[in-house]
Write a protein that holds these residues in place. Structure first.
Motif, PDB file in Angstrom:
ATOM      1  N   SER A 428       9.689   1.108  -5.992  1.00 54.60           N
ATOM      2  CA  SER A 428       9.682  -0.166  -5.258  1.00 54.60           C
ATOM      3  C   SER A 428      10.569   0.024  -4.111  1.00 54.60           C
ATOM      4  O   SER A 428      11.539   0.814  -4.197  1.00 54.60           O
ATOM      5  CB  SER A 428      10.040  -1.204  -6.003  1.00 54.60           C
ATOM      6  N   LYS A 430      11.986  -2.071  -0.305  1.00 53.18           N
ATOM      7  CA  LYS A 430      12.344  -2.956   0.521  1.00 53.18           C
ATOM      8  C   LYS A 430      12.946  -2.486   1.937  1.00 53.18           C
ATOM      9  O   LYS A 430      14.013  -1.831   1.711  1.00 53.18           O
ATOM     10  CB  LYS A 430      13.237  -4.313   0.070  1.00 53.18           C
ATOM     11  N   TYR A 437       8.994  -6.920  -0.787  1.00 56.24           N
ATOM     12  CA  TYR A 437       8.670  -5.794  -1.283  1.00 56.24           C
ATOM     13  C   TYR A 437       7.632  -5.011  -0.179  1.00 56.24           C
ATOM     14  O   TYR A 437       6.447  -5.698  -0.047  1.00 56.24           O
ATOM     15  CB  TYR A 437       8.047  -5.558  -2.583  1.00 56.24           C
ATOM     16  N   ASN A 440       5.653  -2.053  -4.142  1.00 52.87           N
ATOM     17  CA  ASN A 440       6.096  -2.830  -5.451  1.00 52.87           C
ATOM     18  C   ASN A 440       5.505  -2.105  -6.893  1.00 52.87           C
ATOM     19  O   ASN A 440       4.482  -2.051  -7.073  1.00 52.87           O
ATOM     20  CB  ASN A 440       5.725  -4.141  -5.490  1.00 52.87           C
ATOM     21  N   ASP A 441       6.365  -1.427  -7.447  1.00 49.34           N
ATOM     22  CA  ASP A 441       6.310  -0.844  -8.875  1.00 49.34           C
ATOM     23  C   ASP A 441       4.860   0.081  -8.466  1.00 49.34           C
ATOM     24  O   ASP A 441       3.825   0.114  -9.496  1.00 49.34           O
ATOM     25  CB  ASP A 441       5.853  -1.861  -9.936  1.00 49.34           C
ATOM     26  N   THR A 476      14.158   1.601  -3.426  1.00 47.03           N
ATOM     27  CA  THR A 476      14.957   0.582  -3.814  1.00 47.03           C
ATOM     28  C   THR A 476      14.992   0.693  -5.377  1.00 47.03           C
ATOM     29  O   THR A 476      16.152   0.627  -6.117  1.00 47.03           O
ATOM     30  CB  THR A 476      14.478  -0.831  -3.542  1.00 47.03           C
ATOM     31  N   GLU A 477      14.047   1.034  -6.098  1.00 51.62           N
ATOM     32  CA  GLU A 477      13.691   1.490  -7.305  1.00 51.62           C
ATOM     33  C   GLU A 477      13.017   2.531  -7.626  1.00 51.62           C
ATOM     34  O   GLU A 477      11.926   2.614  -7.042  1.00 51.62           O
ATOM     35  CB  GLU A 477      13.451   0.003  -8.206  1.00 51.62           C
ATOM     36  N   SER A 677       0.983  -4.329  -1.019  1.00 53.07           N
ATOM     37  CA  SER A 677       2.285  -3.731  -1.681  1.00 53.07           C
ATOM     38  C   SER A 677       2.173  -2.915  -3.073  1.00 53.07           C
ATOM     39  O   SER A 677       2.972  -2.745  -3.621  1.00 53.07           O
ATOM     40  CB  SER A 677       3.574  -4.220  -1.382  1.00 53.07           C
TER      41      SER A 677
END
Length: 708
Positions: A428, A430, A437, A440-441, A476-477, A677
């Motif tokens: 993920s 941003k 996002y 996103n995942d 970010t993740e 996203s």
């Protein structure tokens, strides 16, 4: 010397709505907010103590700057000459004052004895003339030396600043605080270092000038009745004037904003009609009369309140105010004459001597007070300049937000010939300053040597995937793996050497076409044969050869021509077309010369740059990334491009992003369909069509539009 605009990095926050700490002033259409509580509010002279503490922290950087400049063979002699001229010039006012004292004694002797010593008078007169001539010569030498030093010091630190800019990664460069720090260190027409050298020299000069003038003045006035008293009284008026000005000058934190819609509309209309960007819409839309009416309505609404903030602020502070200081300032000028008149009545015989003393005192005090008040006023400027030098040296140590890895990549150079595997695990992201996002995942895997096409509408996250793969940003993740290794662990230089990329928002450098293409391989010198092969592979060779200067043509000329108003029949100058626009007619102005290539031609040049390393015998590239490579191409050019890409690909891993379906997706080993996203679908062209999901719907929609 002009004061450099202060850039502060003080801790804490500045809140314009805090009425306890911030003073609000309305200046025309502007709202000015000034901090009124210093950090050391409970300590007498706390603000000055804070400045002194900041100056103390900057002293090591000043010493470092002086060492650097003294070590420059091209500077140290000129710097020594500049300092010598400054010191001698600071002593000349005291020498001139001494001769004035001698002249006073000659007048005193003439009054008493009714005779004049012509020898002494001649010597004094010649001395005064010599001082004037020496002052003029020294100012000339100092001026020439200043010009030379300014050029050489600016040239010396330009490399320092260039390196500081060039080393920044993308998120660090985009940070507005970092940009302001770099701009402050870069300075304006002259360098921060040269301004600081001038400030130090001027401060030292003022100290010498003040001490020497005080010493000579006391020596001259010794034995003169009431001379010291009148001298002290003469200082009162200049000090009051300085105090009167200082109370309206803000040296702390402040901010200003404009909330007047009419003024903002007025400025927007001015920018609209003067910018070439909007000219087509103005003419085609027949907007002339409407814009003219809007302009006069806005101008009338603004009235006398409109104007540039700094100009309005200057007028606001300097306007005539009726205050206790202003009431006292002018009457205090008369006190020395009043004292002189009273003493003349008391001692009539000494009037000529006292008159001469008064003239000497007042002329000296005028010069002396100017130097003294300049010295006091420079105290804040000293702190600003010292802090600027600290920032100048610290910009090379700005912490990058994308941290370098430690592992060498690849372990075996031959592995790159088989391509690079890429894997996203629940990634993920941003963008800085955004709460939404961009990805996103997202999870997917691309094997070595595969052709992957990422499709989706604009804003779905396609370009973001490519930016994360080259580590322009970090996720970010989640985690990104390159050949099964965490991308953050790999050395950035090695990773980026193994990847060739063309972004959708590509740019062209203000260099020649040859250099624009050649910089696609920053590790090799310019090779005309390789550059032409890359241009041919990118589809740019044919139209580049037709340009007047061929591969030596500049896309955007970094150095513009300057010329005044020319006869309207002049259509070309120096081999380039002449612009008769309003900006040019203003005289001594310039507009950068830009290339007239089409969008498709510019994109082919960008593709050629990406191919620069791919056409090498041993390119060291295992992954090719293309972000909307055919966005500005017509269908035939797009087809030709994809055919060349497939031919050059070999066994390399290749990833495309595109919002067009069909031209390349039929050949893809894997297709990633992005929507909002999120990774919506993964598969081949046939499997996704059979699935009948989002990919199939968009593909069929585009196919129907093309066939209709």
């Amino acid at each position: 010397m002009r004061r450099r605009r202060q850039w502060t990095s003080s801790k804490g926050t500045f809140n314009p709505d805090d009425e306890q700490r911030v003073k609000h002033t309305k200046i025309g259409v502007w709202d000015l907010y000034e901090e009124i509580t210093p950090e050391l509010k409970n300590v007498p002279g706390g603000a000055k103590l804070e400045q002194l503490n900041e100056m103390k922290q900057s002293i090591p950087y000043i010493w470092r700057m002086l060492q650097d400049l003294s070590g420059l063979k091209s500077c140290w002699l000129a710097l020594a000459l500049y300092v010598a001229c400054t010191v001698v010039l600071s002593l000349l006012p005291a020498v001139a004052l001494w001769y004035s004292g001698q002249m006073l004694r000659i007048v005193e002797s003439a009054v008493e004895t009714r005779t004049v010593d012509t020898t002494v008078l001649t010597r004094v007169a010649v001395g005064r003339m010599t001082v004037a001539v020496v002052k003029r010569l020294l100012n000339h030498v100092k001026s020439r030396t200043m010009t030379l030093l300014d050029q050489r010091i600016k040239a010396h630190y330009s490399g320092h600043i260039f390196e500081a800019y060039a080393r920044l990664d993308l998120p660090t460069f985009e940070d507005p605080i970092v940009r302001r720090q770099l701009e402050a260190a870069e300075g304006g027409r002259s360098s921060v270092a040269w301004d600081t050298v001038q400030m130090l020299a001027n401060t030292f000069s003022h100290v010498i000038q003040l001490v020497s003038q005080v010493s000579v003045l006391l020596s001259v006035l010794r034995g003169q009745r009431d001379g010291t008293l009148i001298a002290l009284l003469s200082f009162i008026s200049p000090v009051f004037q300085w105090m009167r000005f200082q109370q309206f000058v803000s040296h702390g934190v402040w901010a200003a904003t404009c909330r007047n819609n009419s003024y903002m509309r007025l400025q927007g209309l001015k920018r609209m009609v003067t910018s070439p960007i909007h000219r087509k819409e103005i003419v085609a839309g027949n907007l002339f009369q409407r814009l003219l009416n809007e302009f006069y309505v806005a101008q009338e609404a603004v009235g006398d309140d409109g104007g540039d903030f700094h100009e309005l602020r200057r007028k606001y502070y300097l306007r005539d105010r009726l205050t206790s200081l202003s009431l006292l300032s002018d009457p205090l000028k008369e006190i020395p004459q009043i004292v002189f008149a009273l003493r003349a009545v008391q001692y009539p015989a000494s009037i000529p001597i006292t008159l001469a003393s008064l003239n000497l005192i007042q002329s000296t005090v005028s010069s002396f007070s100017h130097s003294l008040l300049q010295f006091f006023d420079q105290f804040g400027s000293v702190a600003v300049h010292l802090d600027s030098i600290r920032k100048l040296y610290e910009i090379k140590n700005i912490r990058l937000k994308v941290q370098d890895g430690r592992e060498t990549y690849p372990e075996n150079e031959q592995d790159l010939r088989s391509g690079i595997s890429v894997e996203f695990r629940r990634v993920s992201f941003k963008y800085p300053g955004s709460d939404a996002y961009a990805l996103n995942d997202v999870s997917f895997k691309i094997e070595r040597g595969q052709l992957c096409v990422i499709v989706g509408v604009n804003g779905s996250g396609k370009s973001t995937i490519l930016k994360l793969l080259i580590r322009l940003y970090d996720p970010t993740e989640g985690k990104i793996l390159i050949d099964g290794r965490d991308i953050k662990a790999l050395k950035l230089k090695d990773l980026r050497h193994a990847v060739a990329v063309l972004f959708q928002d590509y740019s062209h450098f203000p260099l020649s076409i040859k250099e624009n293409i050649g910089l696609g391989d920053p590790y090799a010198p310019y090779d005309d044969e390789r550059i032409e092969r890359a241009a041919e592979a990118g589809g740019a060779y044919d139209f580049v050869k037709k340009l007047p200067d061929g591969f030596d043509e500049y896309l955007d000329r970094p150095v513009s021509d300057y010329y005044s108003s020319l006869p309207e029949g002049t259509t070309s100058l120096f081999g380039r077309s002449v612009d008769h626009s309003r900006v040019r007619r203003m005289g001594n102005m310039s507009v950068a010369e830009s290339s007239q290539l089409s969008g498709g031609q510019m994109q082919r040049l960008a593709v050629s740059r990406t191919f620069m390393r791919s056409v090498a015998d041993d390119s060291g590239v295992g992954l090719l990334l293309f972000d909307e490579p055919s966005a500005s191409l017509d269908p035939q050019a797009e087809y030709d491009l994809f055919e060349r890409l497939r031919a050059l690909r070999g066994n390399k891993t290749m990833i495309f992003s595109s919002h067009r379906f069909g031209s390349l997706t039929r050949y893809a080993d894997v297709i990633l369909y992005m929507r909002d996203s999120v990774m919506d679908e993964i598969g081949t062209h046939e499997s996704l069509l059979k699935k009948g999901g989002g990919y199939a719907n968009v593909y069929n929609l585009q196919a129907r539009a093309f066939l209709s």
